[in-house]
Each structure stands twice: as C-alpha cells, then as structure tokens.
Scaffold this motif. Structure first.
Motif, PDB file in Angstrom:
ATOM      1  N   LEU A 116       0.809  -1.220   0.000  1.00  0.00           N
ATOM      2  CA  LEU A 116       0.000   0.000   0.000  1.00  0.00           C
ATOM      3  C   LEU A 116       0.845   1.275   0.000  1.00  0.00           C
ATOM      4  CD1 LEU A 116      -2.731  -1.126   2.552  1.00  0.00           C
ATOM      5  CD2 LEU A 116      -2.903  -1.047   0.045  1.00  0.00           C
ATOM      6  N   ARG A 117       2.096   1.171   0.439  1.00  0.00           N
ATOM      7  CA  ARG A 117       2.961   2.349   0.550  1.00  0.00           C
ATOM      8  C   ARG A 117       3.290   2.911  -0.833  1.00  0.00           C
ATOM      9  NH1 ARG A 117       8.303   3.543   0.193  1.00  0.00           N
ATOM     10  NH2 ARG A 117       8.979   1.399  -0.057  1.00  0.00           N
ATOM     11  N   LYS A 118       3.182   4.236  -0.951  1.00  0.00           N
ATOM     12  CA  LYS A 118       3.549   4.923  -2.199  1.00  0.00           C
ATOM     13  C   LYS A 118       5.052   5.123  -2.225  1.00  0.00           C
ATOM     14  CE  LYS A 118      -0.686   6.012  -3.602  1.00  0.00           C
ATOM     15  NZ  LYS A 118      -1.267   5.980  -4.904  1.00  0.00           N
ATOM     16  N   ARG A 119       5.616   5.023  -3.427  1.00  0.00           N
ATOM     17  CA  ARG A 119       7.045   5.279  -3.619  1.00  0.00           C
ATOM     18  C   ARG A 119       7.259   5.764  -5.050  1.00  0.00           C
ATOM     19  NH1 ARG A 119       5.302   0.232  -2.601  1.00  0.00           N
ATOM     20  NH2 ARG A 119       7.093  -0.627  -1.578  1.00  0.00           N
ATOM     21  N   TYR A 120       8.386   6.447  -5.251  1.00  0.00           N
ATOM     22  CA  TYR A 120       8.723   6.948  -6.576  1.00  0.00           C
ATOM     23  C   TYR A 120       9.663   5.970  -7.263  1.00  0.00           C
ATOM     24  CZ  TYR A 120       6.534  11.417  -5.740  1.00  0.00           C
ATOM     25  OH  TYR A 120       5.603  12.397  -5.500  1.00  0.00           O
TER      26      TYR A 120
END
Length: 171
Positions: A116-120
């Motif tokens: 679920l964690r957003k990352r670039y």
C-alpha cells in the motif's frame, strides 16, 4: 483469514500466474529462433529480442524487486538497449526466469503495508500494488512484441494455446 489478506494473496497469485504465462510464451518464441535472430533488430528504430529481455530484467528488478524490498535502485537502463551481444539464448532465458522468480518472491513476501505504501520509481508515484500491476503489464506488452517479431521472422503460428479450445463460452 481476513479479507485484506485474502485480497493480497489473490492479487499476488494472479500476477505471478500472468508472469509465468508470459515467460512460457517467450520460451516458445526462443525455441523457434536462432542465436543470431535474438540479437537481430528489425530496423534502426526497433530493439532486438535480446535487448527486450535485458530491458524486462532491468524493469522488473527496479519496480518489482528493489522498490518493493526497499533496496537501492542500481538499474542502468541505457545499457539494456545498447548491448549488442554477450548473452546466449539460454543465458537470456535464465536471466529472465531468475528475475521473474525473484520478483514473485518479493511480491509474496511483501507485508500489506509495503503493497500500500507509495514510492517513486522512474519519477512515477505508485504503491506496491501499482508496481506489481506495472511489472505484469510491462512484461505482457513486451511478450507481445517478442511474439510478433518471432512470427514475422518465421512466418508461422507460435502455438501458444495448441490443444486448448479457446472458443469455450463463459459459465
């Protein structure tokens, strides 16, 4: 089992299944190609099949392994397309198999909060789920290119679904 865990397992299983299917199709193509053909470029604007395999390994590693496992991104994308030799068909397939297997392990081992964690990645902001979807569709996209080029080179059906009745209706 709670619904979130059940959904996570279903997503990861289906992504792995699709990745395995694409790998199966790429192997069928490789069985019909010579060592020279995998490095041949149709024209100056296209990549060789070997370059696509190296590109897939880089992309799957970046999005599906390094990002989800919080590892350093060591991808050298330009090299994937600049390489003109150095791998046999067997080595290319093994490299792709190993990369797909490692990504599937990363998907299965990722805790829900990592999915679920957003990352670039490459400047795009995705969750782990987004990365899994990207890896799956990107592999499928280039599998289609490899299949088309193989058909163009050999002028024959690839037999991906030989023996399967694809006209069966939904139940």
């Amino acid at each position: 089992m709670d619904k979130e865990k059940e959904l996570q397992e279903e997503l990861v299983w289906n992504a792995g299944y699709r990745m395995n299917e694409n790998l199966r199709m790429i192997k069928i193509c490789f069985d019909q190609l010579s060592e020279e053909q995998v490095w041949q470029k149709p024209n100056n604007s296209c990549n060789s099949i070997a370059n696509l395999i190296l590109h897939l390994c880089g992309n799957i590693t970046q999005y599906g392994i390094a990002s989800i496992q919080n590892l350093e991104d060591e991808r050298k994308r330009d090299e994937e397309f600049a390489t003109e030799s150095g791998y046999t068909k067997a080595e290319l397939i093994k490299k792709l198999e190993d990369t797909v297997d490692e990504a599937k392990r990363a998907f299965y081992d990722a805790p829900l909060h990592e999915l679920l964690r957003k990352r670039y990645v490459q400047g795009f902001n995705f969750s782990g789920v987004g990365n899994i979807i990207h890896v799956t569709e990107h592999l499928s996209y280039h599998t289609g290119q490899i299949a088309l080029y193989t058909k163009m080179l050999n002028d024959q059906d690839l037999g991906f679904y030989s023996g399967v009745n694809l006209n069966v209706k939904n139940e």
